[in-house]
Structures are given as C-alpha cells and as structure tokens.
Motif scaffolding. Sequence first.
Motif, short mmCIF file in Angstrom:
data_model
loop_
_atom_site.label_atom_id
_atom_site.label_comp_id
_atom_site.label_asym_id
_atom_site.label_seq_id
_atom_site.Cartn_x
_atom_site.Cartn_y
_atom_site.Cartn_z
N ASN A 152 0.84 -1.20 0.00
CA ASN A 152 0.00 0.00 0.00
C ASN A 152 0.87 1.25 0.00
O ASN A 152 2.06 1.19 0.32
CB ASN A 152 -0.92 0.02 1.24
N ASP A 153 0.28 2.38 -0.38
CA ASP A 153 0.94 3.69 -0.29
C ASP A 153 2.31 3.72 -0.98
O ASP A 153 3.29 4.23 -0.44
CB ASP A 153 1.07 4.10 1.18
N LEU A 154 2.36 3.21 -2.20
CA LEU A 154 3.60 3.25 -2.98
C LEU A 154 3.97 4.68 -3.36
O LEU A 154 5.14 5.05 -3.40
CB LEU A 154 3.46 2.38 -4.23
N HIS A 155 2.98 5.49 -3.68
CA HIS A 155 3.19 6.90 -4.03
C HIS A 155 4.24 7.08 -5.13
O HIS A 155 5.06 8.00 -5.06
CB HIS A 155 3.58 7.71 -2.80
N ASP A 159 -3.41 4.60 -2.76
CA ASP A 159 -2.32 5.59 -2.81
C ASP A 159 -1.09 5.02 -3.50
O ASP A 159 0.05 5.26 -3.08
CB ASP A 159 -1.97 6.09 -1.40
N LEU A 160 -1.31 4.30 -4.58
CA LEU A 160 -0.20 3.79 -5.36
C LEU A 160 0.42 4.90 -6.20
O LEU A 160 1.60 4.85 -6.55
CB LEU A 160 -0.67 2.63 -6.25
N VAL A 161 -0.40 5.89 -6.52
CA VAL A 161 0.06 7.06 -7.27
C VAL A 161 -0.26 8.31 -6.45
O VAL A 161 -0.97 8.27 -5.47
CB VAL A 161 -0.59 7.14 -8.66
N GLY A 162 0.27 9.44 -6.91
CA GLY A 162 0.04 10.71 -6.22
C GLY A 162 1.14 10.99 -5.22
O GLY A 162 1.69 10.07 -4.61
N ALA A 163 1.48 12.28 -5.06
CA ALA A 163 2.60 12.69 -4.20
C ALA A 163 3.85 11.92 -4.61
O ALA A 163 4.63 11.46 -3.77
CB ALA A 163 2.29 12.46 -2.73
N GLY A 197 -4.19 0.82 4.82
CA GLY A 197 -3.12 1.72 4.43
C GLY A 197 -3.32 3.11 5.01
O GLY A 197 -3.87 3.27 6.09
N HIS A 198 -2.86 4.11 4.27
CA HIS A 198 -3.09 5.53 4.55
C HIS A 198 -2.17 6.12 5.62
O HIS A 198 -1.70 7.24 5.45
CB HIS A 198 -4.55 5.77 4.94
N THR A 199 -1.90 5.42 6.71
CA THR A 199 -1.08 5.99 7.78
C THR A 199 0.41 5.73 7.59
O THR A 199 1.23 6.23 8.37
CB THR A 199 -1.49 5.43 9.15
N HIS A 200 0.77 4.96 6.57
CA HIS A 200 2.17 4.63 6.27
C HIS A 200 2.82 3.84 7.40
O HIS A 200 4.04 3.85 7.54
CB HIS A 200 2.99 5.90 5.99
N ALA A 201 2.01 3.17 8.19
CA ALA A 201 2.53 2.37 9.30
C ALA A 201 2.59 0.89 8.89
O ALA A 201 1.95 0.47 7.94
CB ALA A 201 1.64 2.54 10.53
N ARG A 238 -9.70 -11.44 13.53
CA ARG A 238 -9.58 -11.27 12.08
C ARG A 238 -8.31 -10.46 11.79
O ARG A 238 -8.00 -9.49 12.47
CB ARG A 238 -10.81 -10.55 11.54
N THR A 239 -7.55 -10.88 10.79
CA THR A 239 -6.27 -10.24 10.50
C THR A 239 -6.48 -8.87 9.85
O THR A 239 -7.34 -8.69 8.98
CB THR A 239 -5.40 -11.14 9.61
N VAL A 240 -5.66 -7.90 10.28
CA VAL A 240 -5.67 -6.53 9.76
C VAL A 240 -4.22 -6.15 9.50
O VAL A 240 -3.40 -6.16 10.42
CB VAL A 240 -6.30 -5.55 10.77
N THR A 241 -3.89 -5.80 8.26
CA THR A 241 -2.49 -5.59 7.91
C THR A 241 -2.26 -4.27 7.18
O THR A 241 -3.16 -3.70 6.57
CB THR A 241 -1.97 -6.72 7.00
N SER A 242 -1.02 -3.80 7.25
CA SER A 242 -0.55 -2.66 6.47
C SER A 242 0.94 -2.83 6.27
O SER A 242 1.66 -3.21 7.19
CB SER A 242 -0.84 -1.35 7.20
N ALA A 243 1.41 -2.50 5.06
CA ALA A 243 2.82 -2.72 4.71
C ALA A 243 3.58 -1.40 4.60
O ALA A 243 4.33 -1.17 3.65
CB ALA A 243 2.93 -3.52 3.41
N ALA A 244 3.41 -0.51 5.59
CA ALA A 244 4.12 0.77 5.64
C ALA A 244 3.85 1.58 4.37
O ALA A 244 2.69 1.82 4.04
CB ALA A 244 5.61 0.56 5.90
N SER A 245 4.90 1.97 3.65
CA SER A 245 4.72 2.82 2.47
C SER A 245 5.96 2.76 1.58
O SER A 245 7.00 2.22 1.95
CB SER A 245 4.49 4.28 2.90
N PHE A 246 5.82 3.33 0.39
CA PHE A 246 6.93 3.52 -0.55
C PHE A 246 7.57 2.22 -1.03
O PHE A 246 8.71 2.22 -1.49
CB PHE A 246 8.01 4.43 0.05
#
Length: 605
Positions: A65-68, A122-126, A316-320, A334-342
């Motif tokens: 997520n959040d590749l930007h 948020d794969l694109v933008g910024a 995603g969104h929080t970059h955490a 239930r599993t909840v995941t986020s892979a930071a950013s960039f």
Amino acid sequence: MSAIPQPYRPRRRTTRLIAAAAGVATVGALVAALPASAGEQGKSTKKHGHQSPSRYQDVQLLSFNDLHGNLEPPSGSSGRVTENQPDGTTKTIDAGGVEYLATHLRQARQGNKYSVTAAGGDLVGASPLISGLFHDEPTIEALNKLDLDVTSVGNHEFDEGAKELGRLQKGGCHPTDGCYVEGRKFKGADFPYLAANVLDEKTKKPILKPYWVWKKSGVKVGFIGVTLENTPGVVSAEGVKGLKFKDEVETINKYAKELEKQGVKSVVALIHEGGQPASASYNYDCDAPGGGDGISGPIVDIAKNVTPKVDALVTGHTHAAYACTIDDPSGKPRTVTSAASFGRLYTDTTLTYDRRTGDIARTAVASANHVVTRDVAKAPDMTELITKWNTLAAPIGNKPIGYISGDITNVGTESPIGDLIADAQLAYGKELDPETDLALMNPGGIRAPLTYAAKGSEGDGVVTYAEGFTVQPFANTVNLQSFTGAQLVQVLKEQVSGSNAASPKVLQVSSGLTYTLDLTKSGADRVVTDSVKLNGAAIDPAATYRVAMNSFLAGGGDGFTTLGLGTDDLVGDDDLAALEKYLLANSSATNPITPPAANRITVVQ
C-alpha cells in the motif's frame, strides 16, 4: 510525540516535455492449529478413479500500500525500516525500490500456485519526479509488470480528479500533455481499481467497480475496495468535485452481502484507512498482550464493525507497518495488515480456503510483513522501465537548485525540512507583499527529506530539481491571507483539536514564530496561548497578521477551518518555485545551507 505521516491531496505538478524476502516480520496467526489438510497446496485425493482436490486450499495473498510512485529506492528515512532484534535493540534496514519489490514478490510467488496480489490504495500521487512529471503513467506501467491483481483507490488517486483516475484505469494519452512516447498511447492499468464508496453525485453509483472476484480452479475470493470517507478533507476541492464518499463500514457490509448472494463467501476488504501501532518497528508484535491491543486509530473501529463475512482487512493511509488481529463484531479474531509505504515492505498472508463451505477457515489465517531488502538481484524489466522514464525526465530533473551542508530531515513534530519550506514561503510572501509576517506549512505536504549524499552524478550536497520535486510534488500556489491575532492562535489550536484531536497535524512554522505545545494536556489546551509569540512579542488578538501558506491550507484543508476564513487573498506562484528561489538565493557550492535547528516549537511531553 512522534511524527505521524500525514495524508495529502492536491493537484500534481506536471511539465510538458520538449523532446525471498528479508525474513518473517510481524506474525498475525489467529490460531496455531490448522485444518487437517491446510498447507497441502491443493494436494488431491482419488475418488472413483479420478483425482479430486483436497478440502482445504491455501491461498497466498501478497499485498502492499501507499507506494506513491516511488519507483526508485526512496532516500533518507523514507527508504529505511526499523527492525526489532532478539536482544531488545533495533536496527535500520535500507528498503524499497520497484526493482527489488518485483524480485521479492516474484520469489514469494514461487511454489504458490494459488497466489493473488492486492494493494490498499495511494499507489500514485505525491510521487517523485520520475512518475509525477508524467501523471504517474510510469507507476501504472510498473504495477502492470508487478502482476498486481487488484487495488482499492486511496485519497491520492483523486489528486487530479475522477476523470484522470479513469484515464489511469482505462488508458489514453493525457488531455493536455498528450503522449510521452511518440506513436504509443498509454494503455492504462491491467488491474481493476475498486471504489465501492466513491459515488458520482448525479448517478449515485460507484465511479469504478465496487468489487472484483479472483477465481482459480474452483476457489473464489472476493475483494471490496474503499477509501477513507474523509477523502474530501484531505484532497483539494477540485479533485473530488462531483463525488460523494460514503461510510467505509456500511459500504463494505453492503457489498459483502451482495457477494454472498453471488456465491462468494470468502472476502477481503481493501481499505485505504489505517491505524498507528505502538511501535515503529515493522516486526513489532501488536497482538501482545491481546488481539489488537497494540494498535490505535480509525482502522480499529472499522475492523470491529465490518461484517464477519469479511475474512481479512488490507489497509493503508497511515504509512505504518502492522499485522494484527482485531475481533470482528461476533468476537472472532480477524487479521488486519498494512505494509508501511513507498514499497519498503510487502505482506504475505495465508488464507486457507474450505472448498466444502466456500469460505476461509479463519482459524488458519496467518500474516507477516517482509522487508523489500536491496540485497537481491534487481528485476531487469523494472531497471529498463526506470531508465526509460529517467531519460525523459533528465533535462528537467538534473538541474541544480541549491546546496546543503547536511541532511535536512522530515522527522519530528517540527522538522528541519518543514522549517526550511516555511522560511522559503515567508521570503516569497515578502516579495509579494512586504507586510507578510509569517508562513505556515502543513506536514502532509512534505513528502521526503533532502539528503546530503548524491543520488546520481550531481555531487554531494547538491539539491536537484528532481529532489525538490520529491519533497513538494503538488502544484500548490503560495497564497497570502490576512488574519486577526485571535484567528492565528485558533489556527494553532486546530492542530490538536476538532478533526485533528486524535492525530495532530502540527504545522511547520517560519522563523520568528514560537510557541509551546504541551502534550500532557488535552485538546486545544495543548497549545499554550500565552506562549505564542512573533519575533519575541506576544500575539495581539486584535491586530492583523499577513500569513503565507499553500493553496491547500488557504482553502481550509486538513481540518484548518479558520485558514479558510482569511481575507485579502493574494495568489502567488508555485510552491516548489518558491523553494527553488529560496535555495538559489541563500546557498552556493561554497556556502551551502545549514539544516535548520527545528527549535521554534517547544514540545512538553
């Protein structure tokens, strides 16, 4: 208070051109025991002389997520992750870059016949210059090569509006800048963008597909994609014109029912909204001592209310970075995941599919984040893609715009790069109007640090246009507005109250403005009113102050409603042009700029 990555928004700056992984991270296994035949990867049994699939089939879900638009390895702290060590210490690891992400994902897929790759928006933008200069066509091309199967939209997918998002999905050359490669039209994304909670105000229907179903050999997994309901609060008004954003939970629950009616009982929600784990280390165990105890933020309430029909949440969104379990409404983990950013991490989740019920056996879901290390071979096709677009961008991107004596970081409640940008906007504001008193800069508009080490052949300490673009990739203008002293103090209080109470957005301030932020207090009281001074003098509530800021803030963005009430508005030039002008005027190869001390805001904790 640690710095919290902030979401951002506005229109993007573009210029027409003339010519296996790093090892297990956070583990979110729900229950140790697996169904009897889980993990057999579809090993079949004989039935009436024919081979039939086993009851349980492990499905590999890879996500990020959040590749930007970070195709090249991000610089500075944006290109590192923190890892907890067995002895209680931490270490940092250089991470990210699509050449490495592609290799890691491809290695992870090996031996996994049932593998699907999804993203949380948020794969694109910024985006850095290599992508942002070309309206993010390079990133879409890279994601196609990564074999991304599906993604939700994020708030940044609306930076240039719904029509441009539609072009990224369907293809075609940019309406203003045209085609970048002669004789070749941009083909668009091979994967579906999902926007279940983003409706056209006129038709009342989603602007893109609300869900998508992955199918393989009798296995069906549905994906529902949503972005945060507050997208209009973090995107320019032009970017969300004509759109309505619905509640995330209500939308996901609605389409989970619809998928069930279609016989799809295994569902993953791709949610561009997230939380904050208690630790910045990617392998922090946020399930200790209890499920979800180590994470806070909007995603917690969302996860607790999304229907049990949904088996996993990719966020995603929080970059955490986190791989947690949070109980669903029925009390089931239930599993909840986020892979930071960039592109610094990817998540590998095992979903054990029960062919008899068509549902995921949630007692056998396990999830872990993995580092996209740079010690693997680069993917040649990604190297070729980066080289192609860098060649097109080079005439603009390689231009020197300033010199620095050391890293100017974007870390901290008040950051050195934030002070630098605020000072640049104050200097530019004084050119427009000598009566300009101060400048304010929102932290979410600062996307990266300036690093001393040369990225290319420019030499150490040289700031190129491409590096400046990476820091400030939005085509905001610098605006001047007038406020009373009372309004100015209210603006500072809005950093830590109202919609910003839970996740403060501390504005970066220009030289001369000082105050105390007391984090031991709550709400607006965290800004100590009597401490707010300009050039050593207390703010006069009845006096008028001329303030420079970007156009996003001038419109009341990021919850700063008082900034939308200014008078005598004067619109200036592009904000990156203001930074460039400041650097050129105040630095040289023999007299570079020293990183600001970041001592204008006194933080009490």
